[in-house]
Structure formats: C-alpha cells, structure tokens
Design a protein around this motif. Structure first.
Motif, PDB file in Angstrom:
ATOM      1  N   VAL A 179       0.861  -1.183   0.000  1.00 26.26           N
ATOM      2  CA  VAL A 179       0.000   0.000   0.000  1.00 26.26           C
ATOM      3  C   VAL A 179       0.894   1.229   0.000  1.00 26.26           C
ATOM      4  O   VAL A 179       1.716   1.396   0.890  1.00 26.26           O
ATOM      5  CB  VAL A 179      -0.929   0.021   1.234  1.00 26.26           C
ATOM      6  N   ARG A 180       0.737   2.072  -1.029  1.00 28.63           N
ATOM      7  CA  ARG A 180       1.545   3.285  -1.165  1.00 28.63           C
ATOM      8  C   ARG A 180       0.646   4.517  -1.136  1.00 28.63           C
ATOM      9  O   ARG A 180      -0.034   4.821  -2.127  1.00 28.63           O
ATOM     10  CB  ARG A 180       2.333   3.260  -2.463  1.00 28.63           C
ATOM     11  N   PRO A 181       0.627   5.245  -0.010  1.00 36.08           N
ATOM     12  CA  PRO A 181      -0.210   6.448   0.062  1.00 36.08           C
ATOM     13  C   PRO A 181       0.234   7.497  -0.959  1.00 36.08           C
ATOM     14  O   PRO A 181       1.425   7.717  -1.165  1.00 36.08           O
ATOM     15  CB  PRO A 181       0.019   6.958   1.484  1.00 36.08           C
ATOM     16  N   VAL A 182      -0.745   8.119  -1.612  1.00 33.22           N
ATOM     17  CA  VAL A 182      -0.498   9.220  -2.532  1.00 33.22           C
ATOM     18  C   VAL A 182      -0.888  10.527  -1.850  1.00 33.22           C
ATOM     19  O   VAL A 182      -0.207  11.536  -1.961  1.00 33.22           O
ATOM     20  CB  VAL A 182      -1.303   9.027  -3.844  1.00 33.22           C
ATOM     21  N   SER A 183      -1.991  10.493  -1.122  1.00 31.41           N
ATOM     22  CA  SER A 183      -2.473  11.619  -0.324  1.00 31.41           C
ATOM     23  C   SER A 183      -3.310  11.040   0.807  1.00 31.41           C
ATOM     24  O   SER A 183      -3.422   9.819   0.930  1.00 31.41           O
ATOM     25  CB  SER A 183      -3.304  12.584  -1.188  1.00 31.41           C
ATOM     26  N   ALA A 184      -3.917  11.892   1.614  1.00 32.41           N
ATOM     27  CA  ALA A 184      -4.726  11.402   2.732  1.00 32.41           C
ATOM     28  C   ALA A 184      -5.915  10.571   2.252  1.00 32.41           C
ATOM     29  O   ALA A 184      -6.346   9.642   2.929  1.00 32.41           O
ATOM     30  CB  ALA A 184      -5.217  12.566   3.579  1.00 32.41           C
ATOM     31  N   SER A 185      -6.435  10.865   1.054  1.00 32.95           N
ATOM     32  CA  SER A 185      -7.627  10.171   0.569  1.00 32.95           C
ATOM     33  C   SER A 185      -7.365   9.315  -0.674  1.00 32.95           C
ATOM     34  O   SER A 185      -8.300   8.841  -1.305  1.00 32.95           O
ATOM     35  CB  SER A 185      -8.733  11.181   0.262  1.00 32.95           C
ATOM     36  N   GLU A 186      -6.081   9.088  -1.004  1.00 31.43           N
ATOM     37  CA  GLU A 186      -5.760   8.292  -2.193  1.00 31.43           C
ATOM     38  C   GLU A 186      -4.530   7.435  -1.941  1.00 31.43           C
ATOM     39  O   GLU A 186      -3.583   7.862  -1.282  1.00 31.43           O
ATOM     40  CB  GLU A 186      -5.501   9.212  -3.383  1.00 31.43           C
ATOM     41  N   ALA A 187      -4.562   6.214  -2.475  1.00 30.56           N
ATOM     42  CA  ALA A 187      -3.424   5.304  -2.344  1.00 30.56           C
ATOM     43  C   ALA A 187      -3.355   4.401  -3.564  1.00 30.56           C
ATOM     44  O   ALA A 187      -4.361   4.157  -4.237  1.00 30.56           O
ATOM     45  CB  ALA A 187      -3.559   4.448  -1.079  1.00 30.56           C
ATOM     46  N   LEU A 188      -2.156   3.932  -3.847  1.00 28.00           N
ATOM     47  CA  LEU A 188      -1.953   2.881  -4.840  1.00 28.00           C
ATOM     48  C   LEU A 188      -1.736   1.587  -4.078  1.00 28.00           C
ATOM     49  O   LEU A 188      -0.996   1.553  -3.087  1.00 28.00           O
ATOM     50  CB  LEU A 188      -0.740   3.179  -5.715  1.00 28.00           C
ATOM     51  N   VAL A 189      -2.389   0.537  -4.532  1.00 27.55           N
ATOM     52  CA  VAL A 189      -2.238  -0.776  -3.916  1.00 27.55           C
ATOM     53  C   VAL A 189      -1.716  -1.708  -5.008  1.00 27.55           C
ATOM     54  O   VAL A 189      -2.353  -1.872  -6.046  1.00 27.55           O
ATOM     55  CB  VAL A 189      -3.571  -1.291  -3.340  1.00 27.55           C
ATOM     56  N   ILE A 190      -0.536  -2.270  -4.756  1.00 29.83           N
ATOM     57  CA  ILE A 190       0.108  -3.134  -5.743  1.00 29.83           C
ATOM     58  C   ILE A 190       0.071  -4.572  -5.245  1.00 29.83           C
ATOM     59  O   ILE A 190       0.583  -4.877  -4.167  1.00 29.83           O
ATOM     60  CB  ILE A 190       1.570  -2.692  -6.009  1.00 29.83           C
ATOM     61  N   ALA A 191      -0.546  -5.445  -6.035  1.00 30.84           N
ATOM     62  CA  ALA A 191      -0.596  -6.877  -5.736  1.00 30.84           C
ATOM     63  C   ALA A 191       0.345  -7.568  -6.724  1.00 30.84           C
ATOM     64  O   ALA A 191       0.226  -7.370  -7.931  1.00 30.84           O
ATOM     65  CB  ALA A 191      -2.017  -7.403  -5.889  1.00 30.84           C
ATOM     66  N   SER A 192       1.282  -8.363  -6.199  1.00 33.83           N
ATOM     67  CA  SER A 192       2.300  -8.910  -7.093  1.00 33.83           C
ATOM     68  C   SER A 192       2.816 -10.273  -6.627  1.00 33.83           C
ATOM     69  O   SER A 192       2.597 -10.689  -5.492  1.00 33.83           O
ATOM     70  CB  SER A 192       3.481  -7.938  -7.189  1.00 33.83           C
TER      71      SER A 192
END
Length: 112
Positions: A55-68
């Motif tokens: 889980v990589r936060p982009v902002s308080a209300s947005e994140a990128l979630v990488i499944a690998s």
C-alpha cells in the motif's frame, strides 16, 4: 471505488503485478489502510497463493495498492483461469473489489 470486472491475460513464468488506485471521493482519510489478495483456481476455488500486497499512500484520501508475485513464484501456476480480488480494510470497514479473472497462458520463451 470503481472497477470493471474483466478477464486479464497473463503468461506463466512472468512477473505478476496489478496496480489498483483507491480514492475516497468524500474527502475521508485512508489512514491505516491495509490490503490483502489471493489467487484461486476458478474451477475449484482452491487457494493458489497469497499475493504480495504493498500500500503506497499518494495523499490522505488516495493510495496505490500493488498486488504482485515474482516470476520465480509464477513458473508453476496452472494454465487456465484463476480468480482474484483485493480486500481493503480501514477505519472499521472491509470492502472487496469485484472478482477479476486471470487467464494463465503458456509462455513461448522459456529459460533453462
């Protein structure tokens, strides 16, 4: 969260990575967001693997979630259809994405 269910094609023995963008439209915070994902055989529901999830936060209300999974782990994935979803947990809530289908195909170029 919006996600259109679809079937993705994947070559066995390649590095596997799916990137999901999670964004709250009402301005709430994603603080404490955690995620999990599993791949299962579509025909039998047998668990194939737990995916690595970052889980990589982009902002308080947005994140990128990488499944690998690295290619060393996908070399033995069965040919055919797998199913996968992403389960998100935060702020006392748990939500799952729609189920994705992964069509695993044989890789033509192989390494000894």
């Amino acid at each position: 969260m919006t996600l259109t269910p679809k079937t993705l094609t994947f070559k066995r023995g390649d590095s596997f990575e799916l990137v999901f963008q999670v964004r709250l439209l009402d301005g709430d915070s994603l603080t404490g967001l955690t995620a999990a994902a599993q791949a299962r055989r579509a025909s039998s529901d047998e668990l194939l693997t737990d995916l690595d999830v970052d889980v990589r936060p982009v902002s308080a209300s947005e994140a990128l979630v990488i499944a690998s999974k690295p290619y060393t782990d996908t070399q033995t994935w069965p040919l055919g259809t797998l199913k996968l979803d992403l389960e998100l947990t935060w702020g006392g809530l748990r939500v799952s994405t729609p189920t994705l289908k992964i069509q695993v195909q044989e890789d033509v170029t192989r390494h000894a």
